[in-house]
Design a protein around this motif. Structure first.
Motif, PDB file in Angstrom:
ATOM      1  N   VAL A 149       0.780 -14.907  -2.840  1.00 31.97           N
ATOM      2  CA  VAL A 149      -0.045 -15.979  -2.135  1.00 31.97           C
ATOM      3  C   VAL A 149      -0.735 -15.393  -0.948  1.00 31.97           C
ATOM      4  CG1 VAL A 149      -0.044 -18.326  -1.210  1.00 31.97           C
ATOM      5  CG2 VAL A 149       1.694 -17.789  -2.858  1.00 31.97           C
ATOM      6  N   PHE A 150      -2.155 -15.614  -1.079  1.00 32.90           N
ATOM      7  CA  PHE A 150      -3.042 -15.106  -0.099  1.00 32.90           C
ATOM      8  C   PHE A 150      -2.705 -15.942   1.133  1.00 32.90           C
ATOM      9  CE2 PHE A 150      -6.786 -15.761   2.143  1.00 32.90           C
ATOM     10  CZ  PHE A 150      -7.249 -14.387   2.550  1.00 32.90           C
ATOM     11  N   ILE A 151      -2.640 -15.045   2.309  1.00 36.88           N
ATOM     12  CA  ILE A 151      -2.627 -15.718   3.451  1.00 36.88           C
ATOM     13  C   ILE A 151      -3.605 -15.601   4.521  1.00 36.88           C
ATOM     14  CG2 ILE A 151      -0.863 -15.877   5.622  1.00 36.88           C
ATOM     15  CD1 ILE A 151       0.287 -16.881   3.165  1.00 36.88           C
ATOM     16  N   SER A 152      -3.930 -14.545   4.584  1.00 37.28           N
ATOM     17  CA  SER A 152      -5.336 -14.307   5.551  1.00 37.28           C
ATOM     18  C   SER A 152      -5.811 -12.775   5.325  1.00 37.28           C
ATOM     19  CB  SER A 152      -4.875 -14.309   7.008  1.00 37.28           C
ATOM     20  OG  SER A 152      -5.608 -13.939   7.885  1.00 37.28           O
ATOM     21  N   ASP A 153      -7.332 -12.680   5.728  1.00 39.06           N
ATOM     22  CA  ASP A 153      -7.747 -11.480   5.541  1.00 39.06           C
ATOM     23  C   ASP A 153      -8.079 -11.321   7.138  1.00 39.06           C
ATOM     24  OD1 ASP A 153      -9.725 -13.228   6.322  1.00 39.06           O
ATOM     25  OD2 ASP A 153     -10.980 -12.502   4.651  1.00 39.06           O
ATOM     26  N   ASP A 154      -7.300 -11.707   8.048  1.00 41.71           N
ATOM     27  CA  ASP A 154      -7.597 -11.325   9.360  1.00 41.71           C
ATOM     28  C   ASP A 154      -6.486 -11.340  10.074  1.00 41.71           C
ATOM     29  OD1 ASP A 154      -8.861 -10.849  11.870  1.00 41.71           O
ATOM     30  OD2 ASP A 154      -9.650 -12.937  12.107  1.00 41.71           O
ATOM     31  N   VAL A 155      -5.593 -10.416  10.108  1.00 43.45           N
ATOM     32  CA  VAL A 155      -4.510 -10.151  10.776  1.00 43.45           C
ATOM     33  C   VAL A 155      -4.579  -8.856  11.305  1.00 43.45           C
ATOM     34  CG1 VAL A 155      -1.780 -10.264  10.379  1.00 43.45           C
ATOM     35  CG2 VAL A 155      -3.394 -11.425   8.759  1.00 43.45           C
ATOM     36  N   PRO A 156      -4.797  -8.856  12.651  1.00 41.61           N
ATOM     37  CA  PRO A 156      -5.209  -7.435  13.319  1.00 41.61           C
ATOM     38  C   PRO A 156      -3.950  -6.993  13.755  1.00 41.61           C
ATOM     39  CG  PRO A 156      -5.873  -9.444  14.777  1.00 41.61           C
ATOM     40  CD  PRO A 156      -5.319  -9.760  13.195  1.00 41.61           C
ATOM     41  N   GLU A 157      -2.722  -7.546  13.667  1.00 39.16           N
ATOM     42  CA  GLU A 157      -1.472  -6.965  13.894  1.00 39.16           C
ATOM     43  C   GLU A 157      -0.879  -5.912  12.881  1.00 39.16           C
ATOM     44  OE1 GLU A 157      -2.243 -10.695  15.755  1.00 39.16           O
ATOM     45  OE2 GLU A 157      -1.855 -10.304  13.589  1.00 39.16           O
ATOM     46  N   LEU A 158      -1.461  -5.949  11.872  1.00 45.10           N
ATOM     47  CA  LEU A 158      -1.281  -5.110  10.670  1.00 45.10           C
ATOM     48  C   LEU A 158      -1.549  -3.536  10.984  1.00 45.10           C
ATOM     49  CD1 LEU A 158      -1.625  -7.093   7.191  1.00 45.10           C
ATOM     50  CD2 LEU A 158       0.313  -6.571   8.211  1.00 45.10           C
ATOM     51  N   LEU A 159      -2.623  -3.437  11.445  1.00 48.26           N
ATOM     52  CA  LEU A 159      -3.243  -2.055  11.819  1.00 48.26           C
ATOM     53  C   LEU A 159      -3.940  -2.112  13.067  1.00 48.26           C
ATOM     54  CD1 LEU A 159      -4.635  -0.596   8.456  1.00 48.26           C
ATOM     55  CD2 LEU A 159      -2.355   0.132   9.696  1.00 48.26           C
ATOM     56  N   PRO A 160      -3.754  -0.900  13.877  1.00 47.21           N
ATOM     57  CA  PRO A 160      -4.220  -0.944  14.939  1.00 47.21           C
ATOM     58  C   PRO A 160      -5.896  -0.517  14.686  1.00 47.21           C
ATOM     59  CG  PRO A 160      -3.203   1.273  14.708  1.00 47.21           C
ATOM     60  CD  PRO A 160      -2.686   0.371  13.571  1.00 47.21           C
ATOM     61  N   VAL A 205       1.046   2.535   9.650  1.00 49.07           N
ATOM     62  CA  VAL A 205       0.299   3.437  10.519  1.00 49.07           C
ATOM     63  C   VAL A 205       1.152   4.944  10.410  1.00 49.07           C
ATOM     64  CG1 VAL A 205       0.131   4.284  12.940  1.00 49.07           C
ATOM     65  CG2 VAL A 205      -0.200   1.908  12.426  1.00 49.07           C
ATOM     66  N   LYS A 206       2.342   5.115  10.147  1.00 50.06           N
ATOM     67  CA  LYS A 206       2.801   6.615   9.928  1.00 50.06           C
ATOM     68  C   LYS A 206       2.431   6.849   8.663  1.00 50.06           C
ATOM     69  CE  LYS A 206       6.778   6.137  12.856  1.00 50.06           C
ATOM     70  NZ  LYS A 206       6.334   6.963  13.837  1.00 50.06           N
ATOM     71  N   LYS A 207       2.210   5.876   7.578  1.00 49.67           N
ATOM     72  CA  LYS A 207       1.695   6.263   6.250  1.00 49.67           C
ATOM     73  C   LYS A 207       0.232   6.792   6.411  1.00 49.67           C
ATOM     74  CE  LYS A 207       2.640   6.819   1.765  1.00 49.67           C
ATOM     75  NZ  LYS A 207       3.469   7.510   1.138  1.00 49.67           N
ATOM     76  N   VAL A 208      -0.349   6.150   6.970  1.00 49.59           N
ATOM     77  CA  VAL A 208      -1.778   6.402   6.875  1.00 49.59           C
ATOM     78  C   VAL A 208      -2.143   7.776   7.564  1.00 49.59           C
ATOM     79  CG1 VAL A 208      -4.141   5.806   7.748  1.00 49.59           C
ATOM     80  CG2 VAL A 208      -2.622   4.229   6.700  1.00 49.59           C
ATOM     81  N   ILE A 209      -1.234   8.112   8.865  1.00 46.49           N
ATOM     82  CA  ILE A 209      -1.705   9.151   9.458  1.00 46.49           C
ATOM     83  C   ILE A 209      -1.087  10.400   8.665  1.00 46.49           C
ATOM     84  CG2 ILE A 209      -0.897  10.516  11.571  1.00 46.49           C
ATOM     85  CD1 ILE A 209      -0.812   7.949  13.170  1.00 46.49           C
ATOM     86  N   ARG A 260       3.870  -2.885  10.365  1.00 46.94           N
ATOM     87  CA  ARG A 260       2.575  -2.182  11.170  1.00 46.94           C
ATOM     88  C   ARG A 260       3.169  -0.906  11.496  1.00 46.94           C
ATOM     89  NH1 ARG A 260      -1.492  -3.540  15.435  1.00 46.94           N
ATOM     90  NH2 ARG A 260      -1.472  -1.749  16.850  1.00 46.94           N
ATOM     91  N   ARG A 261       4.245  -0.530  11.845  1.00 47.35           N
ATOM     92  CA  ARG A 261       4.757   0.716  12.347  1.00 47.35           C
ATOM     93  C   ARG A 261       4.830   1.811  10.932  1.00 47.35           C
ATOM     94  NH1 ARG A 261       8.410  -1.896  15.483  1.00 47.35           N
ATOM     95  NH2 ARG A 261      10.017  -1.691  13.996  1.00 47.35           N
TER      96      ARG A 261
END
Length: 638
Positions: free
Chosen positions: A315-326, A364-368, A360-361
């Motif tokens: 279920v879609f919640i939001s496309d504006d969740v800045p807490e997910l990624l820095p 971030v580690k996965k992307v880096i 988030r943690r």
């Protein structure tokens, strides 16, 4: 309210003309835009219904419907989603409420490349206008969920549109296109043909989580032998509705990932890297993230700091969740689907949710880690990534202490070791002499400016490699006195150069020889210089300016002042090259001048000004410098 005729906003009219008449390689994209907009409207209604219990809206069968009419040559794309009010229609369709539209108009008009045009259109979110590539007339009927009166909008794309009330409008939005004639030579397909629509939906929108339906005529066999078959209308769903992020990566074709990326990012390039995550344990979630192959125009002025969409149990919640990624990973697009977050959680609670922080943690580690893998295994892809996003990625060095070392390891830097290739820190250390226990660097506004700085002269002469750091963020992270692999970072423009030869015994004698001159120079230049001294840093230049070991750089001063923060002017050390003719000549003149050295003050001030200009600095009083230089030249000619 009575029917009204409006003109498109000037910028909207110009953009409309450019989009319709620009070379466009794939006119099929209009359908993808309409279906994507419809899907967003359904997402918004579902979210609104969860947070607003008083909303008078039907959410029992949310879907998108395509209705082709081969006889009338029309196509209707409808949804029963959130809909729009009259003011929203005027604002969203009649105008272009985006920054940078003038720049987009220029880029579109100058671009003769079809793919580039598509990319620009996608970046600025004006895909609705693409309907006029395939339609001579467009009618939109919409009613916002919870309102009783709808709105009818109509235009032929000629610069005006008509808007009226629609009392009997159903909830949602219906867009009917009166199609242009088929022209396969110019990629204009028969969009009233159900088979063409089925193919396009399968290709572009199979992953949409809402059903995309269409009535099709099917042939039903005769019940009795020898009887005539009959035709019936059957309501079919054209898309699989399978969440792509829930599939096993090996079962997903690269083309499917590419189309999903374009859907969630609203960009037109293909992803450089696809990152799939399936987390199990205390709480479960799935993530599908993409690193783009091209940077959008808004990279350094992002509309939002995070481009991940949050779902909970599909279920879609939001496309504006800045807490997910820095913010330094704002170039990453994708979705996160969690199983354990409450659907009724508020925005404020989301910000404090420990599970969001844990997700988030890991993200971030996965992307880096993915960036690091590109660096190790896909050097060409990594080079493209760094050219597009390196400056943004390095922002993490100034704000993410938890991942500082990982970001450093995954980064590359310009260096005096090569004119065209960047270096990793690991490679820098491998090339260092065994006795060198530091990493030398210099910051500046550009590589070219840094390379011309006199501060590098002594290091070049001794073959010592220096990192050339020209991104604004470099000023911030290097000021934190970082380390890497046990080695500290040392600026070649601060403190003592450390270039003295071990067997050089002449240093003390020379210091004594120039002692009086250095004291005098410090007094003359007291407003700008904290002290004066001799140096081994220089080989060709007469002088340079050096900061104290823990002082801020001139570039940092500029950044602070540009942000509106006034800070005191920082005095620096004036270092002189005792072997330069200008310095030796000044020393002789000083020694023979008796007690009055007033005639030498212009020369002292010129030496300071030249040192400032050589490093790319700005003179506080250019007119005074010009006068001093002119007077000195005249005196020399006489």
């Amino acid at each position: 309210m009575s029917s009204q005729v409006h003109e498109f906003q000037a910028e909207a009219r110009q953009l409309l003309d450019l989009v319709v008449h620009s070379i466009y390689s794939n006119k099929d994209s209009f359908l993808r835009e309409l279906i994507s907009n419809a899907s967003d409207a359904l997402d918004k209604l579902r979210l609104e219904s969860l947070t607003n219990t008083d909303l008078d809206a039907d959410t029992s069968d949310l879907h998108v419907r395509l209705t082709p009419d081969t006889q009338a040559r029309t196509l209707t794309v409808a949804d029963n989603g959130i809909g729009m009010g009259r003011d929203e229609v005027v604002d969203l369709i009649g105008t272009v409420a985006k920054s940078g539209t003038a720049k987009l108009r220029q880029a579109l008009s100058e671009s003769g490349d079809a793919a580039a045009s598509e990319e620009l259109i996608g970046q600025f979110g004006i895909g609705f206008y693409s309907v006029f590539m395939v339609a001579d007339r467009v009618v939109m009927v919409t009613r916002k969920a919870g309102e009783s009166i709808g709105t009818r909008w109509e235009s032929t794309g000629d610069g005006t549109y008509t808007i009226d009330d629609a009392a009997d409008a159903p909830q949602g939005t219906s867009i009917t296109l009166t199609l242009k004639p088929v022209d396969t030579d110019n990629s204009l397909h028969d969009y009233a043909d159900p088979q063409v629509l089925r193919s396009l939906v399968k290709r572009y929108s199979d992953f949409i989580s809402w059903p995309i339906r269409m009535f099709e005529t099917v042939e039903v066999p005769a019940e009795e032998e020898g009887g005539e078959p009959t035709q019936e209308q059957s309501d079919v769903t054209l898309n699989s509705q399978k969440a792509l992020w829930a599939k096993i990566p090996s079962e997903v074709a690269p083309e499917e990932y590419a189309e999903f990326y374009r859907h969630v990012s609203h960009q037109w390039d293909s992803p450089l890297e696809t990152i799939s995550m399936h987390a199990e344990g205390t709480f479960e979630y799935q993530a599908l993230m993409f690193i783009p192959s091209q940077a959008p125009m808004t990279m350094f002025a992002p509309e939002r700091p995070c481009n991940l969409q949050l779902y909970v149990r599909r279920v879609f919640i939001s496309d504006d969740v800045p807490e997910l990624l820095p913010t330094y990973l704002r170039f990453v697009h994708g979705v996160v689907d969690a199983n354990d977050l409450s659907l009724n959680v508020s925005r404020e609670i989301l910000q404090q949710d420990r599970q969001i922080r844990a997700i988030r943690r890991r993200l971030v580690k996965k992307v880096i880690g993915t960036v690091q893998e590109m660096q190790d295994r896909k050097p060409e892809d990594y080079a493209g990534f760094w050219n597009n996003f390196g400056a943004v990625f390095k922002e993490g060095l100034a704000g993410d202490q938890d991942n500082f070392q990982a970001i450093l390891k995954a980064s590359v830097f310009d260096s005096t070791a090569s004119d065209d290739e960047r270096t990793t820190l690991a490679d820098y250390i491998e090339r260092c002499p065994a006795e060198q226990k530091v990493i030398y660097y210099m910051t500046g506004e550009s590589r070219k400016q840094i390379e011309r700085s006199p501060h590098l002269e002594g290091f070049r002469a001794k073959g010592i490699e220096v990192l050339l750091l020209s991104d604004p963020v470099d000023e911030f992270w290097t000021s934190q006195m970082p380390e890497f692999d046990g080695r500290t970072f040392v600026s070649v423009a601060k403190g003592e150069a450390g270039l003295d030869d071990e067997d050089d015994d002449a240093g003390t004698d020379r210091d004594a020889e120039f002692a009086d001159l250095l004291t005098w120079l410090t007094g003359v230049l007291d407003a700008d210089v904290s002290t004066s001294r001799l140096t081994k840093r220089l080989t060709d230049s007469a002088a340079c300016l050096v900061g104290e070991e823990f002082s801020i750089s001139p570039q940092m001063e500029k950044l602070y002042r540009a942000s509106g923060q006034e800070i005191p002017h920082m005095k620096r050390v004036l270092e002189l090259n005792p072997d330069h003719p200008l310095v030796t000549g000044l020393a002789k003149a000083y020694a023979s001048g008796g007690e009055d050295h007033g005639d030498l003050e212009p020369t002292a001030k010129l030496i300071y000004a030249m040192a400032l200009l050589a490093e790319g600095g700005e003179l506080a009083d250019p007119a005074e410098f010009a006068r001093l230089l002119s007077d000195t030249l005249v005196a020399g000619l006489e």
